[in-house]
Scaffold this motif. Sequence first.
Motif, PDB file in Angstrom:
ATOM      1  N   GLN A  33     -37.814 -16.702  26.820  1.00 18.42           N
ATOM      2  CA  GLN A  33     -36.992 -16.297  25.684  1.00 18.42           C
ATOM      3  C   GLN A  33     -35.500 -16.408  26.035  1.00 18.42           C
ATOM      4  OE1 GLN A  33     -36.838 -12.053  24.576  1.00 18.42           O
ATOM      5  NE2 GLN A  33     -37.461 -12.689  22.501  1.00 18.42           N
ATOM      6  N   LYS A  34     -35.120 -15.982  27.245  1.00 17.70           N
ATOM      7  CA  LYS A  34     -33.718 -16.078  27.670  1.00 17.70           C
ATOM      8  C   LYS A  34     -33.275 -17.533  27.784  1.00 17.70           C
ATOM      9  CE  LYS A  34     -33.661 -11.645  30.102  1.00 17.70           C
ATOM     10  NZ  LYS A  34     -33.567 -10.959  31.405  1.00 17.70           N
ATOM     11  N   ILE A  35     -34.168 -18.395  28.265  1.00 22.12           N
ATOM     12  CA  ILE A  35     -33.845 -19.823  28.353  1.00 22.12           C
ATOM     13  C   ILE A  35     -33.613 -20.405  26.964  1.00 22.12           C
ATOM     14  CG2 ILE A  35     -34.774 -22.091  28.997  1.00 22.12           C
ATOM     15  CD1 ILE A  35     -36.350 -20.614  31.241  1.00 22.12           C
ATOM     16  N   VAL A  36     -34.508 -20.056  26.030  1.00 21.67           N
ATOM     17  CA  VAL A  36     -34.405 -20.580  24.662  1.00 21.67           C
ATOM     18  C   VAL A  36     -33.123 -20.091  23.993  1.00 21.67           C
ATOM     19  CG1 VAL A  36     -35.452 -20.505  22.368  1.00 21.67           C
ATOM     20  CG2 VAL A  36     -36.892 -20.866  24.378  1.00 21.67           C
ATOM     21  N   LEU A  37     -32.790 -18.809  24.159  1.00 19.06           N
ATOM     22  CA  LEU A  37     -31.581 -18.247  23.548  1.00 19.06           C
ATOM     23  C   LEU A  37     -30.320 -18.892  24.127  1.00 19.06           C
ATOM     24  CD1 LEU A  37     -32.547 -14.452  23.395  1.00 19.06           C
ATOM     25  CD2 LEU A  37     -32.357 -16.038  21.463  1.00 19.06           C
ATOM     26  N   THR A  38     -30.317 -19.137  25.443  1.00 20.73           N
ATOM     27  CA  THR A  38     -29.176 -19.804  26.070  1.00 20.73           C
ATOM     28  C   THR A  38     -29.036 -21.228  25.559  1.00 20.73           C
ATOM     29  OG1 THR A  38     -29.403 -18.458  28.071  1.00 20.73           O
ATOM     30  CG2 THR A  38     -28.187 -20.511  28.287  1.00 20.73           C
ATOM     31  N   ALA A  39     -30.156 -21.937  25.452  1.00 18.92           N
ATOM     32  CA  ALA A  39     -30.122 -23.304  24.918  1.00 18.92           C
ATOM     33  C   ALA A  39     -29.553 -23.308  23.495  1.00 18.92           C
ATOM     34  CB  ALA A  39     -31.523 -23.907  24.933  1.00 18.92           C
ATOM     35  N   GLN A  40     -29.942 -22.328  22.717  1.00 16.62           N
ATOM     36  CA  GLN A  40     -29.460 -22.245  21.342  1.00 16.62           C
ATOM     37  C   GLN A  40     -27.948 -21.972  21.308  1.00 16.62           C
ATOM     38  OE1 GLN A  40     -31.054 -19.027  18.844  1.00 16.62           O
ATOM     39  NE2 GLN A  40     -31.336 -20.530  17.207  1.00 16.62           N
ATOM     40  N   LYS A  41     -27.467 -21.076  22.171  1.00 20.03           N
ATOM     41  CA  LYS A  41     -26.030 -20.777  22.229  1.00 20.03           C
ATOM     42  C   LYS A  41     -25.220 -22.009  22.627  1.00 20.03           C
ATOM     43  CE  LYS A  41     -26.396 -15.852  23.355  1.00 20.03           C
ATOM     44  NZ  LYS A  41     -26.179 -14.833  24.416  1.00 20.03           N
ATOM     45  N   LEU A  42     -25.808 -22.879  23.462  1.00 19.90           N
ATOM     46  CA  LEU A  42     -25.113 -24.083  23.912  1.00 19.90           C
ATOM     47  C   LEU A  42     -25.238 -25.230  22.917  1.00 19.90           C
ATOM     48  CD1 LEU A  42     -26.078 -23.944  27.687  1.00 19.90           C
ATOM     49  CD2 LEU A  42     -23.816 -23.559  26.711  1.00 19.90           C
ATOM     50  N   GLY A  43     -25.888 -24.963  21.777  1.00 16.78           N
ATOM     51  CA  GLY A  43     -25.963 -25.975  20.725  1.00 16.78           C
ATOM     52  C   GLY A  43     -27.123 -26.929  20.820  1.00 16.78           C
ATOM     53  N   ALA A  44     -28.124 -26.609  21.643  1.00 16.05           N
ATOM     54  CA  ALA A  44     -29.289 -27.494  21.764  1.00 16.05           C
ATOM     55  C   ALA A  44     -30.131 -27.428  20.489  1.00 16.05           C
ATOM     56  CB  ALA A  44     -30.138 -27.108  22.970  1.00 16.05           C
ATOM     57  N   PRO A  45     -30.471 -28.567  19.893  1.00 22.05           N
ATOM     58  CA  PRO A  45     -31.282 -28.544  18.672  1.00 22.05           C
ATOM     59  C   PRO A  45     -32.759 -28.272  18.936  1.00 22.05           C
ATOM     60  CG  PRO A  45     -30.788 -30.792  19.294  1.00 22.05           C
ATOM     61  CD  PRO A  45     -30.055 -29.915  20.263  1.00 22.05           C
ATOM     62  N   CYS A  46     -33.204 -28.510  20.172  1.00 22.34           N
ATOM     63  CA  CYS A  46     -34.627 -28.332  20.495  1.00 22.34           C
ATOM     64  C   CYS A  46     -34.791 -28.273  22.006  1.00 22.34           C
ATOM     65  CB  CYS A  46     -35.473 -29.467  19.903  1.00 22.34           C
ATOM     66  SG  CYS A  46     -34.963 -31.097  20.478  1.00 22.34           S
ATOM     67  N   ILE A  47     -36.014 -28.001  22.433  1.00 18.63           N
ATOM     68  CA  ILE A  47     -36.381 -27.946  23.851  1.00 18.63           C
ATOM     69  C   ILE A  47     -37.360 -29.087  24.133  1.00 18.63           C
ATOM     70  CG2 ILE A  47     -37.680 -26.619  25.576  1.00 18.63           C
ATOM     71  CD1 ILE A  47     -35.093 -25.288  25.164  1.00 18.63           C
ATOM     72  N   HIS A  48     -37.227 -29.710  25.304  1.00 16.61           N
ATOM     73  CA  HIS A  48     -38.176 -30.733  25.744  1.00 16.61           C
ATOM     74  C   HIS A  48     -38.889 -30.242  26.999  1.00 16.61           C
ATOM     75  CE1 HIS A  48     -36.108 -33.606  23.082  1.00 16.61           C
ATOM     76  NE2 HIS A  48     -34.980 -33.125  23.572  1.00 16.61           N
ATOM     77  N   LEU A  49     -40.118 -30.686  27.194  1.00 18.55           N
ATOM     78  CA  LEU A  49     -40.870 -30.391  28.409  1.00 18.55           C
ATOM     79  C   LEU A  49     -41.005 -31.660  29.227  1.00 18.55           C
ATOM     80  CD1 LEU A  49     -43.697 -28.065  27.036  1.00 18.55           C
ATOM     81  CD2 LEU A  49     -41.432 -27.436  27.908  1.00 18.55           C
ATOM     82  N   GLY A  50     -40.778 -31.546  30.538  1.00 20.58           N
ATOM     83  CA  GLY A  50     -40.841 -32.705  31.423  1.00 20.58           C
ATOM     84  C   GLY A  50     -42.196 -32.855  32.073  1.00 20.58           C
ATOM     85  N   SER A  51     -42.441 -34.037  32.653  1.00 22.32           N
ATOM     86  CA  SER A  51     -43.740 -34.320  33.272  1.00 22.32           C
ATOM     87  C   SER A  51     -43.909 -33.605  34.606  1.00 22.32           C
ATOM     88  CB  SER A  51     -43.926 -35.827  33.462  1.00 22.32           C
ATOM     89  OG  SER A  51     -42.888 -36.363  34.240  1.00 22.32           O
ATOM     90  N   ARG A  52     -42.824 -32.997  35.140  1.00 22.34           N
ATOM     91  CA  ARG A  52     -42.947 -32.198  36.359  1.00 22.34           C
ATOM     92  C   ARG A  52     -42.858 -30.703  36.040  1.00 22.34           C
ATOM     93  NH1 ARG A  52     -43.884 -34.368  40.839  1.00 22.34           N
ATOM     94  NH2 ARG A  52     -43.299 -32.483  41.987  1.00 22.34           N
ATOM     95  N   GLN A  53     -43.395 -30.340  34.877  1.00 21.61           N
ATOM     96  CA  GLN A  53     -43.470 -28.939  34.465  1.00 21.61           C
ATOM     97  C   GLN A  53     -42.094 -28.276  34.430  1.00 21.61           C
ATOM     98  OE1 GLN A  53     -46.504 -27.890  37.466  1.00 21.61           O
ATOM     99  NE2 GLN A  53     -47.895 -27.422  35.797  1.00 21.61           N
ATOM    100  N   ASP A  54     -41.068 -29.050  34.079  1.00 22.37           N
ATOM    101  CA  ASP A  54     -39.737 -28.495  33.922  1.00 22.37           C
ATOM    102  C   ASP A  54     -39.381 -28.431  32.439  1.00 22.37           C
ATOM    103  OD1 ASP A  54     -39.782 -31.238  33.802  1.00 22.37           O
ATOM    104  OD2 ASP A  54     -38.183 -31.577  35.242  1.00 22.37           O
TER     105      ASP A  54
END
Length: 485
Positions: A33-54
């Motif tokens: 939740q903290k990661i998502v909220l920070t991404a939103q504050k920085l203007g990220a339109p969405c989240i992506h998941l990487g193939s190395r579980q990042d």
Amino acid sequence: MEEIKHIDNIESKKSELVRVLVKGGILSPGDFQKIVLTAQKLGAPCIHLGSRQDILFSLKDKNRELLEETFKSIQIDFDTDGESFQNIVSSYTALDVMPTTHWLASHIYHYILDTFDFKPKLKINITDPVQSLVPIFTGNINFVASPKENYWYLYLRFSEIDPKPWCAPKLVYSYDLSEIAKKIEASNPQISGLGYEEIFEKAIEGIDKKLQNLEQKLVFGEPTSIYYEGMNRVAGGKYWLGLYWRDNRFSINFLRAMCELCLETNIGKLSLTPWKSLIVRGVEEKDRLSWEKLLGKFGINIRHSSLELNWHVPVLDKDAQEIKDFLVRKLDKMDISTYGLSFSIKTGHMIAFTSVVIERIAGRSEKAPDSFNILYSKDFNPNLSEYYYFVKGVSLETIPALLLQLSYKYYDQLNVKSLNTQKKPDNKKNTDSSNKYQCSSCLTIYDEKLGDRINGIAPGFEFSKLPSDYCCPVCESPKSAYRLL
């Protein structure tokens, strides 16, 4: 297909991405939740998941102070310098989802991951060979669970051009994995030029008494279809929920609501898969309706076909995503069965971990069309780290029909393997002293009586004495692709 220029917008620029290194692919809903909220504050339109579980998101506001404040509070590392550091991949996410090694429980993963107190620069995999959700050999340092409790095989591969990972001659103890990985990294294997044996000897100095002899080779299970989506019941009456987005663009608003529901319903852990999906485990029967309402409210589809799911596409690669979408649409119309098969689109450097690889070869000029190679793994098992060409240099439009042919080849070899396991030993001696070997790629036969006129091999020449670089005269598969008839 309309050509799309690679890296054509802000989300495709990896230099503007934040990579969140989720150790082992395990994190709490509160941290997410903290990661998502920070991404939103920085203007990220969405989240992506990487193939190395990042976790990845694009930066519009390079507020490093906010990033450091967030990630220090949740004790999760992040990286804004491309590939400076690597995530540690684990098969924890396969627990309750697939069969697993008998002694490899949740607390074992947690304890081992807790011992990694450094940010690795090498790729590290900690995996169970019984499951097929998380790839085993995509790391530089690969720890693979053995049948002996709390002991692991160690496989090293520092270059993509190495055909197979090198297996250490000893089993290593669970709680020494971190120390061994740290010593291997200190050896600077990608620069020093040291051999695998020498690197291993340096890594086990001081802990060699805890090692165990390698009594049996690593045995892989049959690759199975990976279905990691929807609500699935497990023992004890609880459920795990798999969430997958076709374009790997996870909505910020949905993820915020999902984390809130996790906290309300006492979900302790979330886990990420290398197939760019998210697994919520421990959903109770009484909360199932709440989860179904959440999915309905945000219009989340959890009914993708297996054909749609079993693909590995490089993150933020629009060309690869378009190729996948085109092929899935065509194959769906052909009613192809892909049970047991998985596919990757390879547009650049990457270590394949699927049974079928579609490799793009860029055209020689801007106007020249791309061509494609199709490869498949030995016995269609990607864990064997050995790939053969099925076809070379074909157009995109011809690939669906070729994949259909390749699927027939897969099911044919399943029947052959089944017959071989049922065959009774023949006690009669073979009076013919010469042998015949068949290429498993194109079924060409090497008969020792006849030799190989095309490659200049004289009649009567034994197959075992052929040089190691001998190739099939028809399809150019290596000597290792041949099987004794």
